[in-house]
Design an enzyme around this catalytic site. Structure first.
Site, PDB file in Angstrom:
ATOM      1  N   HIS A 103     -34.301  33.185  12.142  1.00 26.76           N
ATOM      2  CA  HIS A 103     -34.112  34.355  13.006  1.00 26.76           C
ATOM      3  C   HIS A 103     -32.633  34.602  13.308  1.00 26.76           C
ATOM      4  CE1 HIS A 103     -38.332  35.287  13.914  1.00 26.76           C
ATOM      5  NE2 HIS A 103     -38.536  33.982  13.801  1.00 26.76           N
ATOM      6  N   CYS A 161     -38.613  36.347   8.841  1.00 32.78           N
ATOM      7  CA  CYS A 161     -39.783  35.577   9.256  1.00 32.78           C
ATOM      8  C   CYS A 161     -41.062  36.307   8.850  1.00 32.78           C
ATOM      9  CB  CYS A 161     -39.725  35.282  10.758  1.00 32.78           C
ATOM     10  SG  CYS A 161     -40.866  33.959  11.260  1.00 32.78           S
ATOM     11  N   GLU A 213     -31.440  37.387  13.969  1.00 33.13           N
ATOM     12  CA  GLU A 213     -31.337  38.471  14.962  1.00 33.13           C
ATOM     13  C   GLU A 213     -31.283  37.943  16.387  1.00 33.13           C
ATOM     14  OE1 GLU A 213     -35.792  37.762  14.948  1.00 33.13           O
ATOM     15  OE2 GLU A 213     -34.062  37.458  13.643  1.00 33.13           O
TER      16      GLU A 213
END
Length: 564
Positions: free
Chosen positions: A535, A404, A537
């Protein structure tokens, strides 16, 4: 949301809801406040929370007070209504904010007391509102009211406690707190998520479909566990496979209902700039070889630089630690020239100690000046930091990951696609710019792995489809035709936006920012630098647990394994 903890995991979740019905409040500020409190409780209960743990905070907004005594009655009666509800529910307010300036010339705002309820709960008891399967019953829980149309608070507490127990026991598997719009809109919203239809009972009267029902709750219940629900309810329908809502002789397709639902604000907040649905060729790059690390370590060290405005460093660190790496984060302090110099020295040391540098997501320096990631790019072009990064890449087979805002950083630094920090971003180089709708986008997005020419992607399935959250305002990948052709030829296009079936498309519903060639992530020429928008993560126990589809691309595990 899960309560954040450092170095540990938890199942403790925080909850927040609001309650306010402007129509009830305009009719009676006293009733409006009482139902605002009840509505905020109902939403917590419908999500699996326990109302006994709730506290409130109120936001009040009323017309301007003048010498006219009658104007003071609205806030006074609203506060009395909220106070009465609090006392009878046995729940306290921990603060609030008020404004008495809601007047412009001869226009007054409706009497407004918004109740915000906050709670904590065990994440395993949390449910989401979308319908889960066909063949289940739709039931309605109705709060009792007195002769003044106010909740019978003692009975409401018993009802909500019974719903909480039914959710914890698995009898209720999805629920929705009704509002002033009634059953029909609520059922439709519940059906949208998984495209599960509903057949409503003929016994329902037509006018019942759109009655104001603030405080009431509808739920999807397991028919085998109905006896476990120990509070009064009424069966009003059942879930069906066919994606439609039926009532008596009428049937309406969910797609038509959702189109009408989405159309309401489309001209105000457009989600698309066009209705083009251009599918792109499905071309995969199956690399014959992937860069091999010559500097093996038992447990690689990851450095995550943190800028003012970065907000994804904890999730990123947790993902790497779960994959088997040691993580160091360093905060760039910029309040004085001395702090800046000290931060540069600390960053250089961290980079020299690391095998992986990971640029996390967020809004570094508030995306100013002149767009996102400029602060990151300026910092890493510092001569000492740049030299340390180049030594990591050239002499230690290092890896770099940007997600991002981190993708914006590595592309503006030149780390992708060039594989090194450049003096400045070339005018014709690939870059990321404002989303095509010119607004922030936040939704779950499907991406397809179209190249495995990277150590980061050895654990991902070539051609595999993954679903992850996107949250950005500047995620649109743009590049000249020559660069697009070069990236494709070199296998440097890592991931592309696609629909749920894996079809790569320019449809802006799926290609959420309008990226050229639907590109979501790219690689350096040797694959050691990977930048992507979504994302990956944001994962873990109780995270996006109601989202269907594979969420784990194994990027962090692959990066760690590269050094082993």
């Amino acid at each position: 949301a899960l309560l954040p903890t450092e170095g540990a995991s938890t199942g403790c979740a925080t909850m927040m809801s609001y309650g306010f019905d402007p129509y009830i409040s305009s009719w009676s500020p006293y009733h409006g406040a009482a139902y605002a409190v009840t509505d905020s409780i109902a939403k917590i209960v419908a999500s699996g929370g326990d109302m006994k743990k709730i506290h409130f905070t109120f936001q009040e907004y009323f017309k301007r007070m003048t010498e006219d005594a009658s104007r003071w009655s609205a806030p006074f009666t609203a506060l009395l209504g909220a106070f009465d509800a609090q006392m009878n529910y046995g729940l306290a307010s921990i603060g609030g904010k008020d404004s008495m300036s809601g007047t412009f010339e001869d226009i007054d705002v409706p009497p407004t007391l918004v109740s915000f309820a906050v709670d904590v709960a065990d994440a395993k008891n949390i449910i989401s509102p979308e319908l889960k399967a066909s063949g289940n019953k739709i039931v309605k829980f109705t709060i009792p009211v007195d002769e003044y149309d106010l909740p019978v608070y003692s009975e409401v507490k018993k009802l909500y406690a019974g719903i909480t127990k039914a959710i914890a026991g698995g009898a209720v598997i999805s629920a929705y707190a009704l509002d002033e719009k009634g059953i029909a809109p609520a059922i439709s919203r519940m059906a949208f998520g998984n495209r599960i239809g509903v057949a409503l009972e003929d016994s329902l009267l037509p006018e019942e479909l759109f009655l104001s029902e603030t405080g009431n709750i509808i739920a999807e219940a397991d028919p085998k566990k109905l006896k476990e629900i120990k509070v009064p309810y009424r069966v009003i329908g059942q879930t069906v496979k066919s994606p439609e809502v039926s009532y008596r002789k009428e049937k309406i397709k969910l797609a038509d209902i959702q189109a009408a639902y989405d159309r309401t604000l489309e001209q105000v907040f457009p989600t698309k700039t066009s209705d083009k649905d251009t599918r792109l060729p499905d071309v995969l790059c199956d690399a014959s070889s992937v860069h091999i690390c010559r500097h093996k370590v038992a447990r690689p060290r990851v450095f995550i630089p943190v800028m003012p405005g970065t907000n994804c460093e904890y999730d990123s660190a947790r993902a790497f630690e779960a994959a088997g790496a040691d993580v160091e984060t360093g905060v760039f302090r910029n309040l004085s020239s001395g702090m800046i110099q000290s931060s540069v020295e600390e960053f250089v040391k961290h980079i020299k100690d690391a095998q992986i540098v990971m640029f996390p997501g967020g809004f570094s320096a508030g995306d100013e000046p002149d767009g996102s990631a400029k602060f990151f790019a300026t910092t890493f072009r510092n001569a000492a930091i740049r030299e340390a990064m180049q030594e990591l890449m050239d002499k230690r087979d290092g890896l770099v990951l940007g997600i991002c805002n981190g993708f914006q950083s590595v592309i503006k630094l030149g780390l992708v696609p060039q594989g090194k920090i450049t003096d400045a971003q070339e005018p014709d180089a690939p870059t990321l710019t404002y989303n095509i709708i010119n607004r922030h986008v936040s939704k779950m997005v499907y991406t397809k792995v179209v190249s495995n020419k990277s150590p980061w992607l050895t654990g991902a399935e070539l051609g595999g489809v993954y679903v992850n959250p996107a949250s950005h305002g500047e995620g649109r990948f743009v590049a000249p035709k020559e660069w697009l052709e070069r990236l494709a030829l070199n296998g440097q296009i890592a991931t592309k936006y696609c629909d749920a079936d894996g079809n790569i498309t320019m449809d802006e519903y799926w290609n959420v920012n309008g990226s050229y060639e639907a590109i979501e992530g790219i690689l350096s020429a040797d694959g050691r630098v990977f930048g992507k928008m979504c994302h990956i993560e944001r994962k873990g126990d109780h995270v996006a647990s109601n989202i269907t589809g594979e969420q784990d691309m194994k990027v962090f595990e692959s990066g760690v394994k590269y050094f082993g």
